[in-house]
Design a protein around this motif. Sequence first.
Motif, PDB file in Angstrom:
ATOM      1  N   PRO A 111       0.851  -1.261  -0.093  1.00  0.00           N
ATOM      2  CA  PRO A 111       0.086  -0.001   0.021  1.00  0.00           C
ATOM      3  C   PRO A 111       1.005   1.304   0.016  1.00  0.00           C
ATOM      4  CG  PRO A 111      -0.763  -1.548   1.639  1.00  0.00           C
ATOM      5  CD  PRO A 111       0.634  -2.013   1.143  1.00  0.00           C
ATOM      6  N   PHE A 112       0.714   2.411  -0.972  1.00  0.00           N
ATOM      7  CA  PHE A 112       1.391   3.509  -0.955  1.00  0.00           C
ATOM      8  C   PHE A 112       0.553   4.701  -0.801  1.00  0.00           C
ATOM      9  CE2 PHE A 112      -0.118   2.424  -5.131  1.00  0.00           C
ATOM     10  CZ  PHE A 112      -0.169   3.708  -5.759  1.00  0.00           C
ATOM     11  N   PHE A 113       1.266   5.758  -0.400  1.00  0.00           N
ATOM     12  CA  PHE A 113       0.596   7.174  -0.339  1.00  0.00           C
ATOM     13  C   PHE A 113       1.726   8.125  -1.083  1.00  0.00           C
ATOM     14  CE2 PHE A 113       2.761   6.421   3.677  1.00  0.00           C
ATOM     15  CZ  PHE A 113       3.568   7.581   3.851  1.00  0.00           C
ATOM     16  N   ILE A 114       1.371   9.169  -1.500  1.00  0.00           N
ATOM     17  CA  ILE A 114       1.947  10.109  -2.298  1.00  0.00           C
ATOM     18  C   ILE A 114       2.405  11.498  -1.572  1.00  0.00           C
ATOM     19  CG2 ILE A 114       2.145  11.363  -4.371  1.00  0.00           C
ATOM     20  CD1 ILE A 114       0.568   9.160  -5.660  1.00  0.00           C
ATOM     21  N   VAL A 115       3.702  11.717  -1.486  1.00  0.00           N
ATOM     22  CA  VAL A 115       4.096  13.029  -0.983  1.00  0.00           C
ATOM     23  C   VAL A 115       4.504  13.912  -2.210  1.00  0.00           C
ATOM     24  CG1 VAL A 115       5.688  14.213   0.477  1.00  0.00           C
ATOM     25  CG2 VAL A 115       4.581  12.462   1.225  1.00  0.00           C
ATOM     26  N   ILE A 116       3.827  15.202  -2.503  1.00  0.00           N
ATOM     27  CA  ILE A 116       4.409  16.092  -3.413  1.00  0.00           C
ATOM     28  C   ILE A 116       5.143  17.047  -2.782  1.00  0.00           C
ATOM     29  CG2 ILE A 116       3.737  17.679  -5.204  1.00  0.00           C
ATOM     30  CD1 ILE A 116       1.169  16.266  -5.824  1.00  0.00           C
ATOM     31  N   SER A 117       6.597  17.175  -3.198  1.00  0.00           N
ATOM     32  CA  SER A 117       7.523  17.953  -2.458  1.00  0.00           C
ATOM     33  C   SER A 117       7.777  19.162  -3.153  1.00  0.00           C
ATOM     34  CB  SER A 117       8.798  17.047  -2.086  1.00  0.00           C
ATOM     35  OG  SER A 117       9.490  16.688  -3.231  1.00  0.00           O
ATOM     36  N   LYS A 118       8.584  19.941  -2.437  1.00  0.00           N
ATOM     37  CA  LYS A 118       9.088  21.376  -3.063  1.00  0.00           C
ATOM     38  C   LYS A 118       7.940  22.289  -3.724  1.00  0.00           C
ATOM     39  CE  LYS A 118      13.222  18.986  -4.662  1.00  0.00           C
ATOM     40  NZ  LYS A 118      14.235  18.614  -5.683  1.00  0.00           N
ATOM     41  N   VAL A 119       6.855  22.376  -2.810  1.00  0.00           N
ATOM     42  CA  VAL A 119       5.891  23.272  -3.376  1.00  0.00           C
ATOM     43  C   VAL A 119       6.202  24.656  -2.964  1.00  0.00           C
ATOM     44  CG1 VAL A 119       4.069  21.526  -2.808  1.00  0.00           C
ATOM     45  CG2 VAL A 119       4.695  23.142  -1.220  1.00  0.00           C
ATOM     46  N   ASP A 120       7.128  24.859  -2.215  1.00  0.00           N
ATOM     47  CA  ASP A 120       7.830  26.303  -2.055  1.00  0.00           C
ATOM     48  C   ASP A 120       8.323  26.748  -3.384  1.00  0.00           C
ATOM     49  OD1 ASP A 120      11.118  25.898  -1.157  1.00  0.00           O
ATOM     50  OD2 ASP A 120       9.639  24.151  -1.016  1.00  0.00           O
ATOM     51  N   LEU A 121       8.671  25.987  -4.222  1.00  0.00           N
ATOM     52  CA  LEU A 121       9.661  26.442  -5.493  1.00  0.00           C
ATOM     53  C   LEU A 121       8.453  26.674  -6.655  1.00  0.00           C
ATOM     54  CD1 LEU A 121      12.491  24.139  -5.413  1.00  0.00           C
ATOM     55  CD2 LEU A 121      12.491  26.297  -4.680  1.00  0.00           C
ATOM     56  N   CYS A 122       7.383  26.269  -6.429  1.00  0.00           N
ATOM     57  CA  CYS A 122       6.503  26.265  -7.701  1.00  0.00           C
ATOM     58  C   CYS A 122       5.296  27.317  -7.409  1.00  0.00           C
ATOM     59  CB  CYS A 122       5.890  24.903  -7.707  1.00  0.00           C
ATOM     60  SG  CYS A 122       7.063  23.846  -8.100  1.00  0.00           S
ATOM     61  N   SER A 123       4.429  27.703  -7.970  1.00  0.00           N
ATOM     62  CA  SER A 123       3.045  28.400  -8.144  1.00  0.00           C
ATOM     63  C   SER A 123       2.134  27.363  -7.757  1.00  0.00           C
ATOM     64  CB  SER A 123       2.753  29.005  -9.600  1.00  0.00           C
ATOM     65  OG  SER A 123       2.656  28.155 -10.434  1.00  0.00           O
ATOM     66  N   LYS A 124       0.824  27.841  -7.387  1.00  0.00           N
ATOM     67  CA  LYS A 124      -0.145  27.185  -7.027  1.00  0.00           C
ATOM     68  C   LYS A 124      -0.613  26.169  -8.196  1.00  0.00           C
ATOM     69  CE  LYS A 124      -4.649  27.176  -4.622  1.00  0.00           C
ATOM     70  NZ  LYS A 124      -5.647  28.040  -4.232  1.00  0.00           N
ATOM     71  N   ALA A 125      -0.491  27.069  -9.521  1.00  0.00           N
ATOM     72  CA  ALA A 125      -1.115  26.244 -10.712  1.00  0.00           C
ATOM     73  C   ALA A 125      -0.258  25.192 -10.933  1.00  0.00           C
ATOM     74  CB  ALA A 125      -1.032  27.514 -11.774  1.00  0.00           C
ATOM     75  N   THR A 126       1.073  25.287 -10.828  1.00  0.00           N
ATOM     76  CA  THR A 126       1.998  23.996 -11.024  1.00  0.00           C
ATOM     77  C   THR A 126       1.832  23.031 -10.002  1.00  0.00           C
ATOM     78  OG1 THR A 126       3.717  25.856 -11.630  1.00  0.00           O
ATOM     79  CG2 THR A 126       4.380  23.452 -11.336  1.00  0.00           C
ATOM     80  N   PRO A 164      -3.831   8.434  -0.481  1.00  0.00           N
ATOM     81  CA  PRO A 164      -3.708  10.116   0.149  1.00  0.00           C
ATOM     82  C   PRO A 164      -2.514  10.577  -0.629  1.00  0.00           C
ATOM     83  CG  PRO A 164      -3.947   8.108   2.164  1.00  0.00           C
ATOM     84  CD  PRO A 164      -3.505   7.489   0.592  1.00  0.00           C
ATOM     85  N   ILE A 165      -2.872  11.967  -0.873  1.00  0.00           N
ATOM     86  CA  ILE A 165      -1.822  12.728  -1.409  1.00  0.00           C
ATOM     87  C   ILE A 165      -1.693  13.989  -0.712  1.00  0.00           C
ATOM     88  CG2 ILE A 165      -1.387  13.952  -3.272  1.00  0.00           C
ATOM     89  CD1 ILE A 165      -3.011  12.341  -5.173  1.00  0.00           C
ATOM     90  N   PHE A 166      -0.292  14.245  -0.185  1.00  0.00           N
ATOM     91  CA  PHE A 166       0.069  15.296   0.621  1.00  0.00           C
ATOM     92  C   PHE A 166       0.973  16.198  -0.471  1.00  0.00           C
ATOM     93  CE2 PHE A 166      -0.535  11.741   3.356  1.00  0.00           C
ATOM     94  CZ  PHE A 166      -1.073  12.303   4.462  1.00  0.00           C
ATOM     95  N   THR A 167       0.802  17.579  -0.163  1.00  0.00           N
ATOM     96  CA  THR A 167       1.360  18.426  -0.836  1.00  0.00           C
ATOM     97  C   THR A 167       2.348  19.376   0.299  1.00  0.00           C
ATOM     98  OG1 THR A 167      -0.286  20.064  -0.859  1.00  0.00           O
ATOM     99  CG2 THR A 167      -0.032  18.848  -2.753  1.00  0.00           C
ATOM    100  N   LEU A 168       3.613  19.286   0.330  1.00  0.00           N
ATOM    101  CA  LEU A 168       4.536  19.961   1.417  1.00  0.00           C
ATOM    102  C   LEU A 168       5.716  20.646   0.806  1.00  0.00           C
ATOM    103  CD1 LEU A 168       6.761  17.601   2.028  1.00  0.00           C
ATOM    104  CD2 LEU A 168       4.796  16.428   3.299  1.00  0.00           C
ATOM    105  N   SER A 169       6.351  21.247   1.947  1.00  0.00           N
ATOM    106  CA  SER A 169       7.748  21.727   1.737  1.00  0.00           C
ATOM    107  C   SER A 169       8.614  21.399   2.755  1.00  0.00           C
ATOM    108  CB  SER A 169       7.455  23.178   1.319  1.00  0.00           C
ATOM    109  OG  SER A 169       9.048  23.887   1.483  1.00  0.00           O
ATOM    110  N   SER A 170       9.610  20.905   2.547  1.00  0.00           N
ATOM    111  CA  SER A 170      10.933  20.525   3.426  1.00  0.00           C
ATOM    112  C   SER A 170      11.555  21.851   3.993  1.00  0.00           C
ATOM    113  CB  SER A 170      11.805  19.619   3.161  1.00  0.00           C
ATOM    114  OG  SER A 170      11.144  18.392   2.798  1.00  0.00           O
ATOM    115  N   VAL A 171      11.428  22.915   3.090  1.00  0.00           N
ATOM    116  CA  VAL A 171      12.062  24.173   3.382  1.00  0.00           C
ATOM    117  C   VAL A 171      11.121  25.167   4.285  1.00  0.00           C
ATOM    118  CG1 VAL A 171      13.232  26.356   2.618  1.00  0.00           C
ATOM    119  CG2 VAL A 171      13.753  23.946   1.308  1.00  0.00           C
ATOM    120  N   SER A 172      10.092  25.718   3.849  1.00  0.00           N
ATOM    121  CA  SER A 172       9.037  26.127   4.541  1.00  0.00           C
ATOM    122  C   SER A 172       8.193  25.428   5.828  1.00  0.00           C
ATOM    123  CB  SER A 172       8.015  27.002   3.686  1.00  0.00           C
ATOM    124  OG  SER A 172       7.150  26.049   3.190  1.00  0.00           O
TER     125      SER A 172
END
Length: 609
Positions: free
Chosen positions: A310-325, A370-378
């Motif tokens: 079973p897997f879940f997904i983490v979308i990283s580096k959201v601090d580098l992108c616009s909301k649309a990206t 589950p899908i998470f959108t996060l940043s390791s910097v902010s």
Amino acid sequence: MDSRVSELFGGCCRPAGGGAGGPLRGRGGTAPGGGSSKAKKKNGRSRGGKANNPPYLPPEVSSAGRASGRRLKLVNPSQYRFEHLVTQMKWRLQEGRGEAVYQIGVEDNGLLVGLSEEEMRASLKTLRRMAEKVGADITVLREREVDYDSDVPRKITEVLVRKVPDNQQFLDLRVAVLGNVDSGKSTLLGVLTQGELDNGRGRARLNLFRHLHEIQSGRTSSISFEILGFNSKGEVVNYSDSRTAEEICESSSKMITFIDLAGHHKYLKTTIFGLTSYCPDFAMLVVSANTGIAGTTREHLGLAMALKVPFFIVISKVDLCSKATVERTVKQLERILKQPGCNKLPLLVNSDDDAVTAAQQFAQSPNITPIFTLSSVSGENLDLLKVFLNILPPLTNSKEQEELMQQLTEFQVDEIYTVPEVGTVVGGTLSSGICREGENLVVGPTDDGKFLRLKVCSIQRNRSACRVLRAGQAATLALGPFDRSLLRKGMVMVSPEMNPTICSVFEAEIVLLFHATTFRKGFQVTVHVGNVRQTAIVEKIHGKDKLRTGEKAVVCFRFIKHPEYLKIGAKLLFREGVTKGIGHVTDLQAIITKENGLEESLGPGQLSF
């Protein structure tokens, strides 16, 4: 699913493609003698005077994972009733391997009645007394107001009960970390386990690397392990405040062991070995928001699905992108997850309440992702991932665990070290049974198919001393002066009473996922079965002369170097260049080693299994 239940328990949590989130529901069974106080019959009208169908949760069902309980109210119970409730809590904690969820204000049949503020306060006080009696703590996960047949606001509350750690018996979950190179896997683990945000240049990942070239290139090439603990109150326990690994183990009721795997394609064999040999409970697929699905992302996703992890997904580096990206990356993932080969339901997590719902539904349904959108910097949304990991239940219950522990000892050898003043040390996972300090085992098979006697001198689990190792737990075992040159990855250490069987020739039912031309007799592939990794040659394809992409068949393989210890039914994955296939072992041509050292080969149908 009733939309009223979704509104009560799924607030903001929604499938990534739109639609309602699933209901909050309990796992496990009802304790012996279970039951709750009966609510008064309602007239079926809401406070607004309009007819209103009563909201229900689905009935409780028995399943693997954490046990749950529903209680309408726990206000001033008699001493007899209190002792009865404590006995039920003990049973639920045992079933949930140290964890249980209580839903206060809910009838046994799932009717969402709710309690007044005063009744809820008294019920939580009683629950806290019960938890103290059994050596546990309680944490309120979430509250919801129920708008049903009352002039007084009524609430339902969900509470996590977790045992205080004793004698190193914490709940341990293994999470494999997958994803393309440079997606931020090691950095995310560094932030979670060290307790400090990254500086944007990879400072957080430095403590995870094992080799100089990894530090210089910033790319993981080997398998490393990191731990993240949660105490009985649900608080994070990590390396911050100068804690050692031993202190983290002592303070934690629940431990998440992250298996950091390589993302680069040239280290694919290492990644496959990590997935097959370390038996992860879950997988975390990390996708960079700015690059989206690229490189080995699809391949890693396919591996997790082929091995049914079973897997879940983490979308990283959201601090580098616009909301649309970020939204574009989410939609890209959503399309892939909904394809016929995947058939997953993406669930986007935006709040603490979403994380609770996602953790519960993820463990119940293999189709929820589950899908998470996060940043390791902010640090954006990092706490949501911690809430999810804190609540995530085990996949097996205590009964299955007990059955494994009653079997004979079997330990998979995945890593081999030489430690000064200690001697030879092996790392791996105990597949079944119990292993104690000072126990005598046999290890093999050697190149000539024999098993050698050895003694377990000491055990370390999560970098702290441990006297007893139980089935399903990973650890390192010190073997003292045992000659390291006699060991290799893929061996097993078993009880001498087991009389282990080994083979060089075996049959497997396979599906050829991809091959450029035709798959024929004589073709050589690298076979992965558990911790076994060896080149094998195709001896025979039953009923066919050749195979093409997508076709199934029973194939006979022969290891080209030395015999291995296999089991019928074990998952199999093979590869060679772009050629890939999956399947399971169906038959073995076992080799029996006689007392005089001679070997005798048995044909199919004469197997010792």
